[in-house]
Design an enzyme around this catalytic site. Sequence first.
Site: not given
Length: 280
Positions: A158, A56, A160, A195
């Site tokens: 808010r 891929d 990652d 996250a």
Amino acid sequence: MTQTNFTDKQIKVAIVSNGNYHSRGIAHKLFTTLRDDDDFYLTKRYPDVVISIGGDGMLLSAFHMYERSLDNIRFVGIHTGHLGFYTDYRDFEVDTLLENLRSDKGEKISYPILSVKTTLSDGRILTSRALNEATIKRLEKTMVADVIVNDIKFESFRGDGLSVSTPTGSTAYNKSLGGAVLHPTIEALQLTEIASLNNRVFRTLGSPLIVPKHETIEVIPRRLGTYVITIDNKTYKHRDVVKIEFEIDRKKIHFLGSENHTSFWERVRDAFIGELDDEI
């Protein structure tokens, strides 16, 4: 002897391969076979068909190599490594691919791709296309950003970072983030959080968001700093991103249409479930 004169009846073919020894061997076999076949013309410039040999990652590289000419190109992948989601032929099926190329009548399978526009604080606007997904993360600390969906402020994020995927890319990084698997006939974007912070002070939806074609997702960072933006298998670092916009691109990627082009649900089953036991 290598062909030098192209005729309208010939199919123009480009062969791209990763550095794997096995892949190079298959590329050599294809090259020598197609070179001596009057039905084909080998060229890297403006091909009709691009044959990707590897996995891929190699097909993603081939896509970006020819993304400015997508309207006129069909892709086909030969799988030589780990499970390849975009590859229709295994390494032992080269002769089958050659037979299908010789009987080709121009059939194609088309999938939507992603348009990404990044605006920087110095006024530069960078445009890109993604076959799988694009992500944005803040390098130094937690990313804080407003999410605008079709001109409506949806949430203040808010965490990652954020990922926006295509339907075909829904089985890649998006799936590992808990996103849904979308069939590629559903022309839509999918926004998934990386996250996120969710508590009584900070609140986001906390679920994947599916946005239809013709609607736009905007991410507007609220803190200065260095941002890492990925476009498929490419990574970029930019200072002080003003905003990044995502939408379904007006172009699509086209794959060679043949009986070997595995259906989407077969690909999903083979990639994540494997052989089924009929006995209960």
